[in-house]
Write a protein that holds these residues in place. Structure first.
Motif, short mmCIF file in Angstrom:
data_model
loop_
_atom_site.label_atom_id
_atom_site.label_comp_id
_atom_site.label_asym_id
_atom_site.label_seq_id
_atom_site.Cartn_x
_atom_site.Cartn_y
_atom_site.Cartn_z
N ARG A 113 0.81 -1.22 0.00
CA ARG A 113 0.00 0.00 0.00
C ARG A 113 0.84 1.27 0.00
N GLU A 133 8.16 -8.53 2.80
CA GLU A 133 6.82 -8.17 3.26
C GLU A 133 5.74 -8.78 2.37
N ARG A 137 2.86 -11.33 3.73
CA ARG A 137 1.44 -11.03 3.54
C ARG A 137 0.76 -12.11 2.69
N ASP A 142 -3.14 -10.82 4.32
CA ASP A 142 -2.95 -9.38 4.17
C ASP A 142 -3.73 -8.64 5.25
N GLU A 144 -3.18 -6.42 9.14
CA GLU A 144 -2.24 -5.74 10.02
C GLU A 144 -2.18 -6.50 11.34
N SER A 145 -0.97 -6.72 11.82
CA SER A 145 -0.81 -7.47 13.08
C SER A 145 0.49 -7.05 13.76
N ASP A 146 0.52 -7.22 15.06
CA ASP A 146 1.74 -6.92 15.81
C ASP A 146 2.88 -7.83 15.36
N ASP A 149 4.29 -6.50 12.07
CA ASP A 149 5.01 -5.25 12.35
C ASP A 149 6.36 -5.53 13.00
#
Length: 248
Positions: A113, A133, A137, A142, A144-146, A149
């Motif tokens: 993105r 990345e 994903r 796909d 968002e997660s800790d 990150d």
């Protein structure tokens, strides 16, 4: 494809990815090993990550010979060390505990993105980071997660490895940051560019132009990521002119 199953084995026990065929045939499952989706996903991860590292850190060791006279390529120790560290980091993030169904429900379309606007966004290390990345994903979903990150933040480890095992890659990325800083990228709010910042940025530009020329003249000795960096850099900067290093 079953909504609950992404991976399978072919008759030779190579992993088939029913969601992303590009991953198929990349991982092997030994006899007696688990055959569940989580395990097969990790087999794919290991092989794909190793291939990316070989694209980043080219093995320049000369070929060796077995007693039989057969030649073989010696192990790329630097790449192997980083590979192990990254796999340990991914394991510690608990990404490997994610249900593979997540990657089916949240299928990755292959596009990150964030926009790539600056020099530091397309150095060899940055291109490698993007590929990692995309791989994560793709395999883990796909979302968002800790965990994701933490792995991406841990890519700093690769930069530090590169500083010692491939200083040219580290220097390339560091100079990309210096060049961007001259244009205000990464400058803290409320601060400006000093004369030394400008000179450092110009020196970085001069050095990167010199690197691009060397890369284009000797592509067989550099990685695929570095060749791509040189191509993208030339699209942004005129490397045909002679420049005087501002430090001289």
């Amino acid at each position: 494809m079953s909504i609950n199953c992404r991976f399978a084995l072919d008759e030779k026990r190579y992993v088939i990815d029913l969601l992303n065929p590009a991953n198929s045939g990349k991982g092997y499952c030994h006899e007696g090993a688990p055959e569940d989706d989580k395990y097969l996903r990790e087999r794919v991860l290991m092989v794909r990550l190793g291939a990316m590292l070989r694209k980043l850190i080219i093995n320049l060791r000369p070929m060796k010979k077995l007693p039989s006279g057969e030649e073989y390529e010696p192990e790329n120790e630097e790449s192997f060390a980083i590979w192990l560290t990254m796999l340990d980091t991914i394991s510690a993030s608990h990404l490997n505990t994610f249900d593979p169904v997540l990657s089916i429900q949240h299928k990755f379309d292959g596009k990150l993105r964030r926009q790539k606007k600056h020099t530091q966004d397309f150095t060899s290390l940055a291109l490698f980071r993007d590929d990692v990345e995309c791989l994560l994903r793709d395999l883990y979903g796909d979302v968002e997660s800790d965990g994701l990150d933490s792995v991406l933040r841990a890519m700093f480890i690769v930069e530090q490895f590169a500083k010692f095992v491939r200083p040219d890659l580290w220097k390339e990325h560091s100079e990309g940051e210096d060049l961007d800083y001259m244009f205000g990228i990464g400058v803290p709010e409320g601060y400006g560019i000093s004369g030394s910042d400008w000179r450092r940025g110009m020196a970085a530009k001069f050095s990167l132009i010199h690197r691009v020329r060397e890369v284009n003249a000797n592509q067989s000795t550099v990685s695929e990521y570095t060749i791509e960096f040189a191509k993208l850099f030339v699209e942004r900067w005129d490397c045909s002119k002679e420049y005087v290093d501002p430090r001289l």
